[in-house]
Design a protein around this motif. Structure first.
Motif, PDB file in Angstrom:
ATOM      1  N   SER A 333      57.013  19.831  13.082  1.00 52.72           N
ATOM      2  CA  SER A 333      57.377  21.177  12.645  1.00 52.72           C
ATOM      3  C   SER A 333      58.747  21.147  11.987  1.00 52.72           C
ATOM      4  O   SER A 333      59.733  21.572  12.588  1.00 52.72           O
ATOM      5  CB  SER A 333      57.383  22.149  13.833  1.00 52.72           C
ATOM      6  N   PRO A 334      58.833  20.600  10.768  1.00 53.43           N
ATOM      7  CA  PRO A 334      60.132  20.561  10.095  1.00 53.43           C
ATOM      8  C   PRO A 334      60.681  21.974   9.932  1.00 53.43           C
ATOM      9  O   PRO A 334      59.925  22.910   9.649  1.00 53.43           O
ATOM     10  CB  PRO A 334      59.819  19.922   8.743  1.00 53.43           C
ATOM     11  N   SER A 335      61.970  22.130  10.133  1.00 51.18           N
ATOM     12  CA  SER A 335      62.583  23.458  10.101  1.00 51.18           C
ATOM     13  C   SER A 335      62.342  24.159   8.769  1.00 51.18           C
ATOM     14  O   SER A 335      62.526  23.577   7.702  1.00 51.18           O
ATOM     15  CB  SER A 335      64.087  23.339  10.349  1.00 51.18           C
ATOM     16  N   LEU A 336      61.924  25.416   8.845  1.00 47.84           N
ATOM     17  CA  LEU A 336      61.780  26.237   7.642  1.00 47.84           C
ATOM     18  C   LEU A 336      62.844  27.331   7.604  1.00 47.84           C
ATOM     19  O   LEU A 336      62.749  28.276   6.834  1.00 47.84           O
ATOM     20  CB  LEU A 336      60.371  26.832   7.585  1.00 47.84           C
ATOM     21  N   THR A 337      63.845  27.192   8.463  1.00 46.04           N
ATOM     22  CA  THR A 337      64.986  28.101   8.410  1.00 46.04           C
ATOM     23  C   THR A 337      65.819  27.756   7.185  1.00 46.04           C
ATOM     24  O   THR A 337      66.029  26.591   6.885  1.00 46.04           O
ATOM     25  CB  THR A 337      65.864  27.930   9.676  1.00 46.04           C
ATOM     26  N   SER A 338      66.300  28.772   6.475  1.00 47.80           N
ATOM     27  CA  SER A 338      67.127  28.500   5.301  1.00 47.80           C
ATOM     28  C   SER A 338      68.588  28.766   5.635  1.00 47.80           C
ATOM     29  O   SER A 338      68.963  29.871   5.994  1.00 47.80           O
ATOM     30  CB  SER A 338      66.687  29.363   4.110  1.00 47.80           C
ATOM     31  N   SER A 339      69.403  27.712   5.531  1.00 48.38           N
ATOM     32  CA  SER A 339      70.828  27.839   5.817  1.00 48.38           C
ATOM     33  C   SER A 339      71.640  28.090   4.549  1.00 48.38           C
ATOM     34  O   SER A 339      72.802  28.472   4.624  1.00 48.38           O
ATOM     35  CB  SER A 339      71.340  26.575   6.523  1.00 48.38           C
ATOM     36  N   THR A 340      71.026  27.879   3.375  1.00 46.08           N
ATOM     37  CA  THR A 340      71.701  28.125   2.090  1.00 46.08           C
ATOM     38  C   THR A 340      70.714  28.767   1.120  1.00 46.08           C
ATOM     39  O   THR A 340      69.503  28.814   1.383  1.00 46.08           O
ATOM     40  CB  THR A 340      72.222  26.813   1.470  1.00 46.08           C
ATOM     41  N   ALA A 341      71.237  29.223  -0.024  1.00 44.27           N
ATOM     42  CA  ALA A 341      70.378  29.823  -1.050  1.00 44.27           C
ATOM     43  C   ALA A 341      69.373  28.803  -1.575  1.00 44.27           C
ATOM     44  O   ALA A 341      68.189  29.111  -1.776  1.00 44.27           O
ATOM     45  CB  ALA A 341      71.239  30.370  -2.189  1.00 44.27           C
ATOM     46  N   ASN A 342      69.830  27.568  -1.815  1.00 38.54           N
ATOM     47  CA  ASN A 342      68.934  26.519  -2.308  1.00 38.54           C
ATOM     48  C   ASN A 342      67.863  26.189  -1.278  1.00 38.54           C
ATOM     49  O   ASN A 342      66.714  25.902  -1.621  1.00 38.54           O
ATOM     50  CB  ASN A 342      69.733  25.255  -2.652  1.00 38.54           C
ATOM     51  N   ASP A 343      68.250  26.220  -0.005  1.00 38.25           N
ATOM     52  CA  ASP A 343      67.301  26.008   1.081  1.00 38.25           C
ATOM     53  C   ASP A 343      66.171  27.026   1.025  1.00 38.25           C
ATOM     54  O   ASP A 343      64.998  26.704   1.175  1.00 38.25           O
ATOM     55  CB  ASP A 343      68.036  26.176   2.419  1.00 38.25           C
ATOM     56  N   ARG A 344      66.554  28.265   0.825  1.00 37.57           N
ATOM     57  CA  ARG A 344      65.577  29.356   0.805  1.00 37.57           C
ATOM     58  C   ARG A 344      64.575  29.158  -0.334  1.00 37.57           C
ATOM     59  O   ARG A 344      63.360  29.311  -0.153  1.00 37.57           O
ATOM     60  CB  ARG A 344      66.306  30.699   0.640  1.00 37.57           C
ATOM     61  N   ILE A 345      65.082  28.802  -1.501  1.00 38.82           N
ATOM     62  CA  ILE A 345      64.202  28.580  -2.658  1.00 38.82           C
ATOM     63  C   ILE A 345      63.259  27.416  -2.389  1.00 38.82           C
ATOM     64  O   ILE A 345      62.049  27.497  -2.614  1.00 38.82           O
ATOM     65  CB  ILE A 345      65.048  28.316  -3.923  1.00 38.82           C
TER      66      ILE A 345
END
Length: 426
Positions: A333-345
């Motif tokens: 279950s790799p994390s799908l939390t976004s810690s940055t804007a690029n992460d979210r995209i």
């Protein structure tokens, strides 16, 4: 992910807005009370209940889940190593060229996991190996935990004995009730960028294990430590030097909340091409792809290949200063939390592209379809390995030879090592 009848249920680590936007595009989430199917997210704990003999639950043809029943054969640290070791031995028995060893008894093509032992079961074997090189550093990890929890480094046998006493374990010889650990030879010569250690998080989607079909996601990233790396034994306890997990690094004084200590894989490629050359960089990524496919092949025979299942794995790879990649672990279950804007995209696109492959055209799921989607729906995924294609293509195809279906690796000779060069897949 899961597609199950019932109400929508949200689980931690998932951005609700991302999923709602994503699913509403397909009309999968509707307010109507008579809606008879919706999209869910299923955790690794829930999957055990669904496939448990006690529950007696049976999935219908329009229900799809995002884990294989015994995914832990690859995603538990101890079982991953155990299955890879078994895979090597089986190839040796078959006389496969992939299991070839050098003059020191090391695998030439299958040496991609650090030397690892299970504790407490393999304690005596570990001590024997440790005494061959008493100056070595080892890393201990609990088998069933993530996000860097419970990890520490040791370079003396006395530290293991202290851990044993602190854990109230009477002996390493007999199995105890305490949690199992793996102990692996620490990669103490990691490739550094800006003096800092990093690892790669890559996403791999498996739609079926028999025949094996997997996809590589192009938009992975590097995770950097916040403190410059040093092999000094005085810094063994400093996890900001040694562990790249964001769950740990975000608590460091030097953590940058804008970029999150991350680089995209494309940035890493550009850096390596400019400093080491394009050919060397292509060879490195080719070897990474090779490692991923071989790890999946290692667990394919024991994986419960339920037709209702697919899985998106998070692969953690470390590159040493000789540009040799090492498989550290695989996350269910790799994390799908976004810690940055690029992460979210990135993670929004990852979810979107995964759904397009798992359920093409946003239609009602059907577990009986052949799981071979057209190229136009792959998005940022690309086919990494297709067992059916490898078996039907000509014997000289690179894909087939690299995946062990025929002669193994191409026979060009490397300038430095005298070993065959691993040719590119495409």
């Amino acid at each position: 992910f899961r597609i199950m009848a019932g109400k929508v249920k949200w689980v931690t680590d998932i951005e609700k807005s991302v999923l709602i936007n994503n699913f509403e595009k397909r009309g999968w989430i509707q307010v109507a009370e008579n809606e008879d199917w919706n999209f869910y997210w299923m955790s690794v704990q829930t999957i055990r209940n669904v496939f448990s003999v006690e529950t007696g639950y049976r999935l219908s043809d329009d229900q799809i889940v995002n884990h294989f029943p015994n995914h832990y054969e690859l995603t538990r640290k101890d079982l991953m190593v155990k299955n890879i070791k078994r895979y090597r031995k089986e190839l040796e028995k078959e006389g496969s060229p992939l299991a070839e060893k050098d003059e020191n008894g090391k695998y030439i093509y299958l040496d991609f996991v650090p030397v690892t032992f299970m504790l407490p079961a393999d304690y005596n074997l570990f001590v024997e190996e440790f005494r061959k090189n008493p100056s070595s550093t080892w890393i201990m990890k609990p088998c069933g935990k993530a996000q860097g929890k419970g990890i520490f480094l040791i370079n003396k046998l006395s530290q293991i004995k202290k851990w044993s006493r602190d854990s109230k374990t009477s002996s390493f010889v007999s199995q105890s009730s305490k949690e199992a650990y793996v102990i692996s030879l620490y990669i103490n010569n990691p490739l550094l960028i800006g003096g800092k250690k990093f690892d790669l998080r890559l996403y791999v989607l498996v739609s079926t294990y028999r025949p094996l079909r997997c996809y590589m996601y192009k938009l992975g990233f590097c995770r950097f430590c916040t403190v410059k790396y040093t092999p000094s034994t005085s810094e063994l306890d400093n996890m900001f030097v040694h562990l790249t997990n964001v769950a740990i690094q975000k608590h460091g004084d030097d953590y940058n909340h804008i970029h999150g200590g991350k680089w995209t894989v494309s940035n890493l490629r550009l850096y390596l091409e400019s400093t080491r050359g394009k050919e060397v960089t292509n060879k490195l990524f080719d070897e990474i792809h090779w490692i991923i496919v071989q790890s999946l092949k290692a667990v394919a025979p024991v994986m419960n290949n339920d037709k209702h299942c697919f899985e998106c794995y998070g692969y953690d790879i470390i590159i040493d200063d000789k540009l040799k990649p090492w498989l550290i672990e695989v996350n269910a279950s790799p994390s799908l939390t976004s810690s940055t804007a690029n992460d979210r995209i990135l993670k929004y696109n990852l979810i979107n592209d995964t759904l397009n492959i798992a359920v093409p055209n946003g239609e009602i799921p059907d577990c009986k379809w052949n799981k071979s989607p057209p190229k136009e729906v792959l998005g940022n995924y690309e086919v990494l390995y297709d067992e059916e294609m490898a078996q039907t293509d000509g014997p000289d195809r690179d894909l087939r030879s690299r995946s062990g279906q025929s002669t193994g690796v191409k026979g060009n000779r490397a300038r430095d090592s005298g070993k065959p060069v691993l040719t590119t897949w495409k």
